[in-house]
Write a protein that holds these residues in place. Structure first.
Motif, short mmCIF file in Angstrom:
data_model
loop_
_atom_site.label_atom_id
_atom_site.label_comp_id
_atom_site.label_asym_id
_atom_site.label_seq_id
_atom_site.Cartn_x
_atom_site.Cartn_y
_atom_site.Cartn_z
N TYR A 194 6.25 28.24 108.48
CA TYR A 194 6.93 28.33 109.77
C TYR A 194 6.21 29.30 110.69
O TYR A 194 5.97 29.01 111.87
N LEU A 195 5.85 30.45 110.16
CA LEU A 195 5.13 31.43 110.98
C LEU A 195 3.77 30.89 111.41
O LEU A 195 3.31 31.13 112.53
N GLY A 196 3.13 30.15 110.51
CA GLY A 196 1.84 29.58 110.84
C GLY A 196 1.95 28.51 111.91
O GLY A 196 1.16 28.46 112.85
N TYR A 197 2.96 27.63 111.79
CA TYR A 197 3.14 26.55 112.76
C TYR A 197 3.50 27.09 114.14
O TYR A 197 3.07 26.57 115.16
N ARG A 220 0.09 38.23 107.81
CA ARG A 220 1.32 38.01 107.06
C ARG A 220 1.40 36.58 106.51
O ARG A 220 1.86 36.37 105.38
N VAL A 221 0.97 35.60 107.29
CA VAL A 221 1.00 34.22 106.83
C VAL A 221 0.13 34.08 105.58
O VAL A 221 0.55 33.49 104.57
N ARG A 222 -1.06 34.63 105.65
CA ARG A 222 -1.97 34.56 104.50
C ARG A 222 -1.35 35.23 103.27
O ARG A 222 -1.38 34.67 102.16
N ASP A 223 -0.79 36.42 103.46
CA ASP A 223 -0.24 37.16 102.33
C ASP A 223 0.95 36.45 101.71
O ASP A 223 1.10 36.42 100.47
N LEU A 224 1.82 35.88 102.54
CA LEU A 224 2.96 35.13 102.02
C LEU A 224 2.48 33.90 101.26
O LEU A 224 3.02 33.57 100.19
N ASN A 258 0.82 24.34 98.02
CA ASN A 258 0.74 25.74 98.46
C ASN A 258 -0.66 26.33 98.23
O ASN A 258 -1.07 27.24 98.95
N LEU A 259 -1.39 25.80 97.27
CA LEU A 259 -2.76 26.27 97.07
C LEU A 259 -3.65 25.85 98.25
O LEU A 259 -4.47 26.64 98.74
N LEU A 260 -3.48 24.62 98.71
CA LEU A 260 -4.26 24.16 99.86
C LEU A 260 -3.87 24.90 101.13
O LEU A 260 -4.72 25.22 101.96
N PHE A 261 -2.57 25.19 101.26
CA PHE A 261 -2.13 25.94 102.43
C PHE A 261 -2.72 27.35 102.40
O PHE A 261 -3.17 27.87 103.42
N ALA A 262 -2.74 27.96 101.23
CA ALA A 262 -3.34 29.29 101.11
C ALA A 262 -4.83 29.24 101.43
O ALA A 262 -5.37 30.15 102.08
N ALA A 263 -5.50 28.18 101.02
CA ALA A 263 -6.93 28.04 101.31
C ALA A 263 -7.17 27.98 102.82
O ALA A 263 -8.14 28.54 103.34
N GLU A 264 -6.27 27.31 103.54
CA GLU A 264 -6.42 27.17 104.99
C GLU A 264 -6.31 28.50 105.72
O GLU A 264 -6.75 28.62 106.87
N GLN A 265 -5.73 29.49 105.08
CA GLN A 265 -5.54 30.79 105.74
C GLN A 265 -6.76 31.68 105.65
O GLN A 265 -6.76 32.80 106.17
N HIS A 266 -7.81 31.19 105.01
CA HIS A 266 -9.03 31.98 104.85
C HIS A 266 -10.18 31.37 105.65
O HIS A 266 -10.32 30.14 105.71
N THR A 267 -10.99 32.21 106.24
CA THR A 267 -12.15 31.74 106.99
C THR A 267 -13.41 31.73 106.14
O THR A 267 -14.30 30.90 106.37
#
Length: 291
Positions: free
Chosen positions: A57-60, A70-74, A87-96
């Motif tokens: 939600y915070l990411g969207y 915070r989005v990455r850490d959550l 959730n693994l793919l979502f976590a991957a998206e939070q990294h550059t």
């Protein structure tokens, strides 16, 4: 208050307050989605579903300060508590950094190797590596009957083009345009492919079609204005300038472009008027626009 969990249309699982009997004495203020998600995490800090829902939600919505991550850490915490392919793919998206993305994508591959979303993520990870051409076979093997499959097909076309296999890429763009007529995204890729092949007249005709489908397509309007200038069709150029200004009445970038076209049309008063309006909106950029 008990927390219930329901499915969000976008695919995330969102916790919300369980319904209670309405109070006869006073009406309670509605609970916002963010407040409900924050409350769920506060009440259940080790619930991976609640953590992932809040992160998404915070990411969207852009509701978190990017500098705080915070989005990455959550998202990472959710994978630590209960890893899933999603959730693994979502976590991957939070990294550059590719190395950080790789860590989560490869966990997803180990967990769900046949998942289409996972296969696509794995292929794009390989594509972005030192031997990106190895991703071609991976992308081609993904069925193009799902959104992820269509994204894989598009990614394969882009990769083919980057590798100099322009005709193969063009065939994919053409097939997508044919399969999904009236879809601006696929038509735009086909137009750009025709432009790269030097088919200027066909590309311009397709840009007119694209502009009819997506009136805010600035690139197409700019290309058509350039063509109108080349043909000395001042009426068409002026009409399209006015259309663009109407779509973006507070954009100083659009105003600067319009002023330059008015200059090319020798319409000095119109150019000065547009630049004056742009300066009123953003005085700090006045010198740049005049230059």
């Amino acid at each position: 208050t008990p927390i219930a969990v329901h499915a969000d249309p976008a695919g995330a699982t969102l916790p919300s307050a369980a319904p209670t009997a309405p109070s006869r004495s006073h009406a309670t203020a509605p609970v916002t989605i963010l407040a409900a998600l924050e409350a769920a995490v506060a009440a259940h800090p080790t619930d991976a579903v609640a953590l992932e829902a809040l992160a998404r939600y915070l990411g969207y919505t852009g509701g978190a300060d990017p500098s705080e991550h915070r989005v990455r850490d959550l998202a990472i915490r959710a994978t630590e508590l209960h890893p899933t392919a999603a959730n693994l793919l979502f976590a991957a998206e939070q990294h550059t950094a590719r190395a950080d993305r790789s860590r989560f994508v490869m966990q997803a591959v180990a967990l769900a190797p046949d998942d289409v979303e996972v296969r696509y993520a794995h292929a794009t990870l390989v594509r972005d590596g030192a031997a990106g051409e190895r991703a071609l076979a991976m992308l081609e093997a993904i069925p193009d009957t799902t959104p992820a499959g269509l994204a894989a097909l598009t990614a394969r076309a882009h990769l083919l083009s980057a590798l100099g296999m322009n005709e193969s890429a063009h065939a994919i763009y053409d097939s997508l345009r044919t399969r999904f007529p009236g879809t601006p995204w696929y038509l735009r890729m086909y137009v750009e492919s025709e432009e790269s092949r030097g088919h200027t007249e066909l590309a311009l005709e397709l840009r007119r079609e694209l502009l009819g489908l997506r009136v805010e397509d600035t690139d197409s309007r700019h290309a058509l204005v350039d063509d109108a200038l080349a043909r000395s069709d001042h009426e068409a150029a002026t009409r399209m300038i006015q259309e663009e200004l109407a779509l973006h009445p507070t954009s100083t970038t659009t105003m600067g472009w319009a002023a330059s076209v008015y200059d090319a049309l020798a319409m000095e008063s119109e150019s000065i008027a547009v630049l004056s309006a742009a300066t009123d909106l953003d005085p700090d950029e006045a010198d740049t626009r005049v230059a």
